[in-house]
Scaffold this active site. Structure first.
Site, PDB file in Angstrom:
ATOM      1  N   LYS A 183      19.509  51.044  50.707  1.00  0.00           N
ATOM      2  CA  LYS A 183      19.780  50.171  51.847  1.00  0.00           C
ATOM      3  C   LYS A 183      21.263  50.250  52.183  1.00  0.00           C
ATOM      4  CE  LYS A 183      20.224  45.353  53.317  1.00  0.00           C
ATOM      5  NZ  LYS A 183      21.638  45.573  53.735  1.00  0.00           N
ATOM      6  N   GLU A 257      27.515  45.845  40.135  1.00  0.00           N
ATOM      7  CA  GLU A 257      28.973  45.972  40.235  1.00  0.00           C
ATOM      8  C   GLU A 257      29.424  44.883  41.176  1.00  0.00           C
ATOM      9  OE1 GLU A 257      32.366  46.212  41.201  1.00  0.00           O
ATOM     10  OE2 GLU A 257      31.999  47.983  42.426  1.00  0.00           O
ATOM     11  N   CYS A 291      36.871  44.867  45.326  1.00  0.00           N
ATOM     12  CA  CYS A 291      36.552  44.082  44.134  1.00  0.00           C
ATOM     13  C   CYS A 291      37.590  44.328  43.060  1.00  0.00           C
ATOM     14  CB  CYS A 291      35.154  44.417  43.633  1.00  0.00           C
ATOM     15  SG  CYS A 291      34.876  46.184  43.406  1.00  0.00           S
ATOM     16  N   GLU A 389      38.062  34.905  44.433  1.00  0.00           N
ATOM     17  CA  GLU A 389      38.195  36.215  45.073  1.00  0.00           C
ATOM     18  C   GLU A 389      38.281  36.031  46.588  1.00  0.00           C
ATOM     19  OE1 GLU A 389      36.231  40.598  44.566  1.00  0.00           O
ATOM     20  OE2 GLU A 389      34.837  38.925  44.820  1.00  0.00           O
TER      21      GLU A 389
END
Length: 485
Positions: A183, A257, A291, A389
């Site tokens: 996807k 991840e 990230c 984050e």
């Protein structure tokens, strides 16, 4: 830009070796983040397309698994050549849709090419390494060990590094003998469609690679499809938890991840220019949409004033613009939703009275998603800017007096993806690297990731490893056969 054929797609569902009309309810608008204009609208797939794609991957798995590993290696090299032949078009897509400067876009395409070439090299030796003997000490039996592909795999890739993250998954999966359904991100759906074009071009067996473009319904369907024997996801912790929950109902292997809030430690003896490069690159590359962003700076108190002064000066001087503008050093935030989220963090920092030495807001009100490179000094360790984050070009700083304090501050986080250390003394620097609880550490160097390195984190930063031999083993199961001597 409109002359690039990769930016105009009438079909975005690739199943069993063919492009198809998808069954998605509504098209996706692909937006230029530099000016807010709609580049194109693309049709989408839906849950029914995932069902068909999963069936195709399952049917193709047996023959692909039986294909000699050297033959699979040849297909991987052909994919790498197909990407290289489209280099300029792929770079243009990254610049247009993701807002990445040209240099960063070229790095992305080069990374994907190198990844397929690397795993082609590993695939070359897979069959020869099978049936490794095991001598069972003290017993009357012998063993042999095989490493076999886990089966059809569902893959969900993110919007911040399209093409790169998909290469990190597809290349080792295909090398191992797995088939895949991928996807693409609804925010950046176009660039990975090149894999379908290349699959047709090189005669890749039908069903080995399948692509379904769409929204959350497609991701949900991939997480639940019974044909998959593993699901690999890269993205936010919030969505990763939902994927993990769905996959857990079938007790399947999963690779995640996820996010990070990573530290960079700069000691008092560090080379100032190296420190500036590492700190700035670690938080402003890709406009901080990583990230792996080292968005928490720990600097020794004796160097703090000089380093902060240099960082602020460079941040204020960065050219933030459309990637097509000459001299662009940082592009826009890729999506309007992320742009809005970052501005909310900046508004909160202003309300909290944080000391801002550079940036602190959008560059100007308008349709472009431009955020100024931002640095906050001496941020309290319980503040959101320090702990959460942000996924944008925002650096939070603090000081330390001892290495023990630096490590304690660095590890005081729920995440553990990466870290950086800048230190002149190799013994001390490597001790600091060893003390950081994270999966990838850079010492006296800006962030660079090689195909043969390991990628993945500790704590809430994910499950499993990508890249290197570890990325390959993630798509393999170990089979041990025991027999009489």
């Amino acid at each position: 830009m409109s002359s690039n054929p990769l930016l105009q797609r009438n079909q975005t569902v690739f199943i069993n070796g063919e492009w198809r009309d998808g069954g998605g309810a509504a098209p996706l608008s692909v937006v230029n983040p530099s000016n807010g204009e709609i580049i194109t609208q693309v049709p989408t797939g839906g849950a029914g397309d995932v069902e068909a794609a999963a069936a195709a991957a399952a049917a193709a798995f047996g023959p692909w698994k039986a294909t000699p590993s050297t033959t699979r290696a040849g297909y991987l090299r052909a994919i790498a050549k197909g990407l290289a032949a489209r280099h300029d078009q792929l770079v243009n897509v990254q610049m247009t849709v993701s807002g990445k400067p040209q240099m960063e876009s070229e790095i992305d395409v080069g990374d994907a090419i190198a990844c397929f070439e690397y795993y082609a090299g590993l695939a070359d030796g897979l069959d020869a390494a099978q049936d490794a003997p095991v001598s069972h000490a003290g017993g009357d039996h012998m063993g042999r060990v095989r490493h076999e592909p886990v089966g059809p795999v569902g893959m969900i890739v993110p919007w911040n590094f399209p093409l790169v993250t998909s290469a990190w998954k597809l290349a080792p999966a295909l090398a191992a003998g797995c088939t895949a359904v991928m996807k693409t991100s609804e925010m950046t759906p176009l660039i990975e469609l090149a894999y379908g074009d290349i699959a047709v071009e090189i005669g890749l067996p039908a069903g080995v690679i399948n692509i379904v473009t769409g929204g959350a319904d497609v991701g949900i369907a991939i997480s639940a499809a019974p044909e998959f024997r593993k699901v690999s996801f890269t993205g936010s912790n919030m969505v990763g938890a939902l994927v993990m929950q769905a996959v857990s109902k079938r007790c399947l292997p999963i690779a995640l991840e996820l996010g990070g809030k990573s530290p960079i430690i700069v000691t008092e003896d560090a080379d100032l220019d190296t420190a500036l490069d590492c700190v700035l690159g670690g938080v402003f590359y890709n406009a901080g949409q990583m990230c792996s962003a080292t968005s928490r700076l720990m600097v020794h108190e004796s160097l703090e004033a000089k380093l902060i002064e240099g960082l602020a000066e460079r941040a204020k001087g960065m050219r933030v613009s459309s990637p097509f503008d000459e001299g662009c050093e940082m592009g826009p935030i890729t999506t309007r939703a992320q742009f809005t989220k970052i501005r909310e963090y900046l508004d909160g920092a202003r309300a909290d009275g944080l000391t801002c030495v550079a940036g602190g807001d959008a560059l100007a009100d308008g349709p472009g998603n431009f955020i100024a490179p931002t640095i906050y000094r001496n941020v309290p360790h319980d503040n959101r800017i320090w702990r959460e984050e942000v996924f944008g070009p925002v650096l939070a700083t603090t000081t330390f007096r001892s290495d023990e304090e630096a490590i304690r501050i660095a590890n005081d986080t729920h995440y553990g993806l990466v870290g950086s250390v800048v230190c002149a003394d190799p013994a001390r620097g490597n001790a600091l690297c060893d003390g950081i609880e994270a999966g990838q550490i850079w010492y006296n160097t800006p962030q660079i990731v090689y195909p043969d390195s390991a990628w993945g984190g500790f704590k809430a930063s994910g499950i499993g490893r990508e890249l290197g031999p570890w990325g390959l083993s993630g798509f393999q199961g170990v089979k041990h056969v025991t027999s009489p001597m």
